[in-house]
Design a protein around this motif. Structure first.
Motif, PDB file in Angstrom:
ATOM      1  N   THR A  88       0.833  -1.204   0.000  1.00 46.46           N
ATOM      2  CA  THR A  88       0.000   0.000   0.000  1.00 46.46           C
ATOM      3  C   THR A  88       0.869   1.257   0.000  1.00 46.46           C
ATOM      4  O   THR A  88       0.614   2.207  -0.730  1.00 46.46           O
ATOM      5  CB  THR A  88      -0.920   0.021   1.233  1.00 46.46           C
ATOM      6  OG1 THR A  88      -1.694  -1.174   1.263  1.00 46.46           O
ATOM      7  CG2 THR A  88      -1.845   1.225   1.210  1.00 46.46           C
ATOM      8  N   ARG A  89       1.916   1.261   0.792  1.00 51.17           N
ATOM      9  CA  ARG A  89       2.804   2.418   0.862  1.00 51.17           C
ATOM     10  C   ARG A  89       3.491   2.670  -0.469  1.00 51.17           C
ATOM     11  O   ARG A  89       3.579   3.801  -0.942  1.00 51.17           O
ATOM     12  CB  ARG A  89       3.847   2.213   1.963  1.00 51.17           C
ATOM     13  CG  ARG A  89       4.844   3.360   2.090  1.00 51.17           C
ATOM     14  CD  ARG A  89       5.917   3.044   3.120  1.00 51.17           C
ATOM     15  NE  ARG A  89       6.656   1.849   2.777  1.00 51.17           N
ATOM     16  CZ  ARG A  89       7.634   1.799   1.856  1.00 51.17           C
ATOM     17  NH1 ARG A  89       7.963   2.897   1.183  1.00 51.17           N
ATOM     18  NH2 ARG A  89       8.265   0.673   1.611  1.00 51.17           N
TER      19      ARG A  89
ATOM     20  N   THR B  49      -1.167   9.243  -0.434  1.00 53.87           N
ATOM     21  CA  THR B  49      -0.825   8.643   0.856  1.00 53.87           C
ATOM     22  C   THR B  49      -1.520   7.299   1.021  1.00 53.87           C
ATOM     23  O   THR B  49      -2.538   7.022   0.375  1.00 53.87           O
ATOM     24  CB  THR B  49      -1.261   9.556   2.014  1.00 53.87           C
ATOM     25  OG1 THR B  49      -2.691   9.682   2.004  1.00 53.87           O
ATOM     26  CG2 THR B  49      -0.635  10.946   1.877  1.00 53.87           C
ATOM     27  N   ALA B  50      -0.957   6.479   1.892  1.00 58.01           N
ATOM     28  CA  ALA B  50      -1.582   5.183   2.188  1.00 58.01           C
ATOM     29  C   ALA B  50      -2.967   5.382   2.785  1.00 58.01           C
ATOM     30  O   ALA B  50      -3.881   4.591   2.531  1.00 58.01           O
ATOM     31  CB  ALA B  50      -0.684   4.388   3.140  1.00 58.01           C
ATOM     32  N   LYS B  51      -3.125   6.437   3.560  1.00 58.85           N
ATOM     33  CA  LYS B  51      -4.433   6.733   4.149  1.00 58.85           C
ATOM     34  C   LYS B  51      -5.462   6.993   3.060  1.00 58.85           C
ATOM     35  O   LYS B  51      -6.609   6.537   3.149  1.00 58.85           O
ATOM     36  CB  LYS B  51      -4.318   7.943   5.074  1.00 58.85           C
ATOM     37  CG  LYS B  51      -5.616   8.310   5.767  1.00 58.85           C
ATOM     38  CD  LYS B  51      -5.403   9.495   6.703  1.00 58.85           C
ATOM     39  CE  LYS B  51      -6.710   9.877   7.390  1.00 58.85           C
ATOM     40  NZ  LYS B  51      -6.523  11.047   8.301  1.00 58.85           N
ATOM     41  N   ALA B  52      -5.061   7.733   2.018  1.00 55.68           N
ATOM     42  CA  ALA B  52      -5.974   8.016   0.915  1.00 55.68           C
ATOM     43  C   ALA B  52      -6.339   6.730   0.184  1.00 55.68           C
ATOM     44  O   ALA B  52      -7.503   6.516  -0.187  1.00 55.68           O
ATOM     45  CB  ALA B  52      -5.349   9.014  -0.043  1.00 55.68           C
ATOM     46  N   VAL B  53      -5.364   5.858  -0.031  1.00 50.47           N
ATOM     47  CA  VAL B  53      -5.625   4.583  -0.700  1.00 50.47           C
ATOM     48  C   VAL B  53      -6.655   3.782   0.090  1.00 50.47           C
ATOM     49  O   VAL B  53      -7.614   3.237  -0.481  1.00 50.47           O
ATOM     50  CB  VAL B  53      -4.323   3.778  -0.878  1.00 50.47           C
ATOM     51  CG1 VAL B  53      -4.630   2.374  -1.418  1.00 50.47           C
ATOM     52  CG2 VAL B  53      -3.371   4.515  -1.811  1.00 50.47           C
ATOM     53  N   ARG B  54      -6.477   3.701   1.393  1.00 51.86           N
ATOM     54  CA  ARG B  54      -7.420   2.952   2.225  1.00 51.86           C
ATOM     55  C   ARG B  54      -8.813   3.588   2.177  1.00 51.86           C
ATOM     56  O   ARG B  54      -9.828   2.878   2.172  1.00 51.86           O
ATOM     57  CB  ARG B  54      -6.899   2.885   3.665  1.00 51.86           C
ATOM     58  CG  ARG B  54      -5.712   1.936   3.826  1.00 51.86           C
ATOM     59  CD  ARG B  54      -5.388   1.693   5.290  1.00 51.86           C
ATOM     60  NE  ARG B  54      -4.769   2.858   5.911  1.00 51.86           N
ATOM     61  CZ  ARG B  54      -3.453   3.070   5.956  1.00 51.86           C
ATOM     62  NH1 ARG B  54      -2.626   2.199   5.395  1.00 51.86           N
ATOM     63  NH2 ARG B  54      -2.971   4.133   6.546  1.00 51.86           N
TER      64      ARG B  54
END
Length: 262
Positions: free
Chosen positions: A17-18, A27-32
């Motif tokens: 993810t990173r 960002t990984a947060k956006a992907v999630r």
């Protein structure tokens, strides 16, 4: 580098993810988050439980980024991607918003340029900044206060009124000493009254504060009265009351607000 060489070196590996987020510039947060709202499919997981992203995910994520960077809301991304009539309307609305924002920013730049060119323009409502050099600080402050209550039509009429040459009578009123005698005040009021009457006839949009304001009358009159009291001495206010009496008799309603143009 040829694709065959890449394959031969065994670089066909999945991304975490990173890593995916870094490749897409997010960002990984956006992907999630995109997973949670259904914009980005969940990838398969490796035997250790970690997500394994491929190029399809990267392309999808870059597409989402491109649309959001253009201002498309996440909720509208599926509609825009569909290319139907709703998509065109969303894009037209977005284009209109961007055009309005460009105009607003251009206006801000013009205001900044005016202030950099003439610091006094900071004390004036935007439409009247060209008058900054010709007005004393007190009158500039009055105009700033009035800009919070007057309609655009009334402000335009005020600009037209103030664009004329400054007369000796106006200068005499501005210089009136607080200890001026009763005789001096009355004489000045009698000389001002015809001029105020002429201004009312020439600029009817300013003759009635209730009609000239986009606020409730009580609020507009409150602003006008506070401004007059704040920026004039007692002799000024007394002269304005005398002018009102000469023009309207003993009716004291709105006496201060009708003198707001002084």
């Amino acid at each position: 580098m040829a694709s065959g060489t890449i394959l031969e070196r065994g670089l066909l590996v999945a991304w975490s993810t990173r890593q995916l987020a870094e490749l897409a510039g997010t960002t990984a947060k956006a992907v999630r988050h995109y997973h949670e709202i259904g914009l980005l499919d969940e990838p398969e997981r490796a035997s250790n439980g970690y997500k394994r992203y491929g190029v399809g995910h990267l392309v999808r994520l870059l597409r989402i980024r491109r649309l959001t960077d253009l201002g498309v809301a996440l909720a509208d991304v599926p509609s825009v991607e569909s290319g139907d009539g709703k998509a065109r309307q969303i894009l037209r609305d977005l284009d209109a918003e961007l055009a309005a924002d460009i105009e607003r920013r251009q206006r801000m730049r013009r205001e900044l340029a005016a202030i950099m060119d003439n610091r006094a323009a900071l004390d004036m409502p935007p439409g009247l900044r060209t008058l900054a050099d010709d007005l004393p600080e007190t009158q500039r402050s009055l105009l700033m206060a009035y800009s919070s209550i007057l309609t655009s039509e009334a402000m335009a009429a005020l600009q037209e009124q103030l664009s004329g040459p400054r007369g000796d009578l106006e200068a005499e009123f501005a210089a009136l000493d607080e200890d001026a005698s009763d005789e001096t005040r009355q004489r000045l009021a009698e000389r001002l009254a015809p001029e105020v009457r002429r201004q009312h006839r020439a600029h009817p949009a300013l003759a009635d504060l209730g009609l000239a304001s986009h606020r409730e009358r009580a609020v507009a009159e409150s602003v006008a009265v506070h401004a007059l009291v704040e920026f004039h001495n007692r002799a000024h206010l007394d002269v304005l009351r005398r002018v009102h009496t000469l023009l309207f008799g003993n009716d004291t309603s709105g006496s201060e607000s009708n003198g707001a143009q002084q």
